[in-house]
Motif scaffolding. Structure first.
Motif, PDB file in Angstrom:
ATOM      1  N   VAL A 136       0.838  -1.207   0.000  1.00  0.00           N
ATOM      2  CA  VAL A 136       0.000   0.000   0.000  1.00  0.00           C
ATOM      3  C   VAL A 136       0.870   1.253   0.000  1.00  0.00           C
ATOM      4  O   VAL A 136       0.635   2.202  -0.764  1.00  0.00           O
ATOM      5  N   ALA A 137       1.904   1.277   0.837  1.00  0.00           N
ATOM      6  CA  ALA A 137       2.797   2.436   0.899  1.00  0.00           C
ATOM      7  C   ALA A 137       3.518   2.644  -0.429  1.00  0.00           C
ATOM      8  O   ALA A 137       3.691   3.781  -0.888  1.00  0.00           O
ATOM      9  N   GLY A 138       3.929   1.550  -1.063  1.00  0.00           N
ATOM     10  CA  GLY A 138       4.601   1.649  -2.356  1.00  0.00           C
ATOM     11  C   GLY A 138       3.692   2.198  -3.438  1.00  0.00           C
ATOM     12  O   GLY A 138       4.116   3.007  -4.275  1.00  0.00           O
ATOM     13  N   ILE A 139       2.440   1.784  -3.420  1.00  0.00           N
ATOM     14  CA  ILE A 139       1.465   2.288  -4.398  1.00  0.00           C
ATOM     15  C   ILE A 139       1.228   3.780  -4.195  1.00  0.00           C
ATOM     16  O   ILE A 139       1.106   4.545  -5.160  1.00  0.00           O
ATOM     17  N   VAL A 140       1.177   4.210  -2.938  1.00  0.00           N
ATOM     18  CA  VAL A 140       1.018   5.639  -2.633  1.00  0.00           C
ATOM     19  C   VAL A 140       2.179   6.439  -3.230  1.00  0.00           C
ATOM     20  O   VAL A 140       1.978   7.471  -3.884  1.00  0.00           O
ATOM     21  N   LEU A 141       3.389   5.962  -3.025  1.00  0.00           N
ATOM     22  CA  LEU A 141       4.572   6.637  -3.568  1.00  0.00           C
ATOM     23  C   LEU A 141       4.529   6.663  -5.089  1.00  0.00           C
ATOM     24  O   LEU A 141       4.817   7.688  -5.718  1.00  0.00           O
ATOM     25  N   GLU A 142       4.143   5.551  -5.676  1.00  0.00           N
ATOM     26  CA  GLU A 142       4.057   5.439  -7.135  1.00  0.00           C
ATOM     27  C   GLU A 142       3.046   6.430  -7.709  1.00  0.00           C
ATOM     28  O   GLU A 142       3.311   7.115  -8.706  1.00  0.00           O
ATOM     29  N   THR A 162       6.947   3.173 -13.416  1.00  0.00           N
ATOM     30  CA  THR A 162       7.432   2.495 -12.217  1.00  0.00           C
ATOM     31  C   THR A 162       8.167   3.516 -11.368  1.00  0.00           C
ATOM     32  O   THR A 162       8.618   4.554 -11.860  1.00  0.00           O
ATOM     33  N   ILE A 163       8.320   3.198 -10.082  1.00  0.00           N
ATOM     34  CA  ILE A 163       9.017   4.132  -9.193  1.00  0.00           C
ATOM     35  C   ILE A 163      10.439   4.370  -9.682  1.00  0.00           C
ATOM     36  O   ILE A 163      10.920   5.507  -9.702  1.00  0.00           O
ATOM     37  N   ALA A 164      11.103   3.303 -10.124  1.00  0.00           N
ATOM     38  CA  ALA A 164      12.490   3.422 -10.586  1.00  0.00           C
ATOM     39  C   ALA A 164      12.592   4.326 -11.813  1.00  0.00           C
ATOM     40  O   ALA A 164      13.457   5.203 -11.881  1.00  0.00           O
TER      41      ALA A 164
END
Length: 233
Positions: A149-155, A173-175
């Motif tokens: 969930v936190a990763g999706i928020v950042l994305e 993607t985040i990268a």
């Protein structure tokens, strides 16, 4: 202007002129629509806008400097001397209308900026709510879902930043977005490195089934995502 149309552009000036709006006929509608808009969205310029249109209640003489649009609409022409030299005529209303036009333009710019601020605020509130859910999942020791969930928020946030800044990205993607933000100098190296670490933690939660993400790793991901959505725009 007629000479330019006929001799340079080789076009019919009279036909072109017929297609132009008649100011005296169109202005009143424009003014009536603009006035309440200014009263609501730019109240500090409301009296200025009216003053550019209305004849002053006290005016000793009419000059180019105090000639207003209402003078133009009533065909006011002021002359002086035996040869009837024009002191102030219809062309003196042009600066007044230009000022009104720019006032309306300022509203549009302010409105666009306000809408952007509102959108940003709403998005931040939604992402904050998602991070709160991630924190609750982590509190319940559901570390992998919390990290996802936190990763999706950042994305989502980085995607919004890239879209707003019209950055070219190959994949969302985040990268990839992190590389684009660094390339276009939106972020510096410390932020770039931090986002890279967050991306690795996100991938651990999403893909690595060999081990469970640890509590401190998920906490770093949640806190890092929270910092990014509040510092990168």
């Amino acid at each position: 202007m007629e000479e330019h149309f006929t001799q340079v552009l080789k076009k019919n000036y009279q036909e072109f002129k017929k297609g132009l709006p008649v100011f005296s006929a169109s202005y009143q509608t424009w003014y009536s629509e603009a006035l309440p808009l200014i009263k609501i969205l730019l109240p500090l310029r409301y009296n200025d806008f009216i003053r550019l249109y209305e004849k002053p209640k006290v005016r000793k003489e009419i000059t180019k400097e105090n000639y207003v649009i209402e003078d133009y609409l009533s065909d006011t022409v002021v002359t002086t001397g035996f040869d009837k030299k024009v002191v102030a005529g219809p062309d003196a209303a042009i600066p007044a209308f230009e000022q009104q036009f720019h006032i309306v333009g300022a509203i549009l710019n302010t409105l666009e900026s306000s809408l952007l601020d509102i959108r940003r605020e709403i998005q931040a509130e939604l992402l904050d709510a998602e991070l709160e859910k991630a924190a609750l999942l982590a509190k319940g020791k559901l570390y992998r879902p919390a990290g996802i969930v936190a990763g999706i928020v950042l994305e989502k946030h980085l995607e919004h930043v890239c879209e707003r800044r019209q950055l070219k990205i190959s994949r969302k993607t985040i990268a990839d977005m992190n590389e684009a933000l660094k390339k276009y100098e939106v972020i510096g190296f410390p932020e770039y490195r931090h986002i890279g670490l967050l991306a690795e933690l996100y991938q651990l939660c999403v893909q690595n089934k060999k081990r469970e993400p640890e509590q401190n790793e998920v906490a770093d991901l949640i806190n890092g995502a929270d910092k990014m959505i509040k510092t990168i725009f």
